[in-house]
Design a protein around this motif. Structure first.
Motif, PDB file in Angstrom:
ATOM      1  N   VAL A   4       0.813  -1.214   0.000  1.00  0.00           N
ATOM      2  CA  VAL A   4       0.000   0.000   0.000  1.00  0.00           C
ATOM      3  C   VAL A   4       0.851   1.270   0.000  1.00  0.00           C
ATOM      4  O   VAL A   4       0.466   2.281  -0.600  1.00  0.00           O
ATOM      5  N   ASP A  21      -5.378  -2.684  -1.737  1.00  0.00           N
ATOM      6  CA  ASP A  21      -4.476  -2.927  -0.612  1.00  0.00           C
ATOM      7  C   ASP A  21      -3.111  -3.427  -1.052  1.00  0.00           C
ATOM      8  O   ASP A  21      -2.099  -3.136  -0.423  1.00  0.00           O
ATOM      9  N   LYS A  22      -3.086  -4.228  -2.128  1.00  0.00           N
ATOM     10  CA  LYS A  22      -1.820  -4.840  -2.542  1.00  0.00           C
ATOM     11  C   LYS A  22      -1.923  -5.291  -3.993  1.00  0.00           C
ATOM     12  O   LYS A  22      -2.975  -5.718  -4.447  1.00  0.00           O
ATOM     13  N   LYS A  36      -8.282  -6.097  -2.475  1.00  0.00           N
ATOM     14  CA  LYS A  36      -8.723  -5.280  -1.340  1.00  0.00           C
ATOM     15  C   LYS A  36      -9.414  -6.210  -0.366  1.00  0.00           C
ATOM     16  O   LYS A  36     -10.293  -6.980  -0.745  1.00  0.00           O
TER      17      LYS A  36
END
Length: 147
Positions: A4, A21-22, A36
């Motif tokens: 993030v 998120d990644k 997410k």
């Protein structure tokens, strides 16, 4: 592949509107897989819907768009310095479909593929999954522009 903190160096979005998120996989100019984690603490669940929390479809589409934005910006061949002066604007979202509800506790995975890539224009095939079940899909078109 990108956490993030690294994502925030690429996208201008911040809490509560950063919806990636990644990034777990990315091939520049080809595709990206990102996710997410959907938590009951998301602000959107205060009103969508009390006692029956469902993650809004428009938020799923925005998450796909953000993942696609990461792919587009990283595929544009820009230096880190040049990247800071660019932003991505979405021009259209076509053929959006919602196949299954997304709920708190789900890991929403975005799988985005490039359909067309030009100097500052990108067309993407976006799909969102929960546990390998397709929950949403759309075709996204965006343009990379100066801030």
């Amino acid at each position: 592949m990108l956490d993030v903190v690294e994502i925030q160096k690429i996208l201008p979005h911040r809490y509560p509107f950063l919806l990636v998120d990644k990034v777990t996989e990315m091939v520049q100019g080809e595709d990206i897989i990102a996710y997410k984690n959907i938590s009951i603490s998301e602000p959107v669940f205060q009103g969508h819907f009390p006692g029956h929390p469902i993650y809004p479809g428009v938020m799923i589409l925005e998450g796909m768009a953000q993942a696609g934005g990461i792919l587009a910006l990283k595929s544009a061949g820009l230096s880190d310095e040049e990247l800071q002066n660019k932003v991505i604007y979405f021009m259209s979202i076509d053929g959006a479909k919602f196949r299954s509800p997304v709920k708190p506790g789900d890991k929403l995975e975005y799988r985005i593929k490039v359909l067309k890539l030009r100097k500052n224009l990108i067309v993407l095939d976006g799909k969102a999954y929960v546990d390998d079940t397709l929950v949403s899909e759309a075709q996204l078109k965006a343009m990379v522009v100066d801030k």
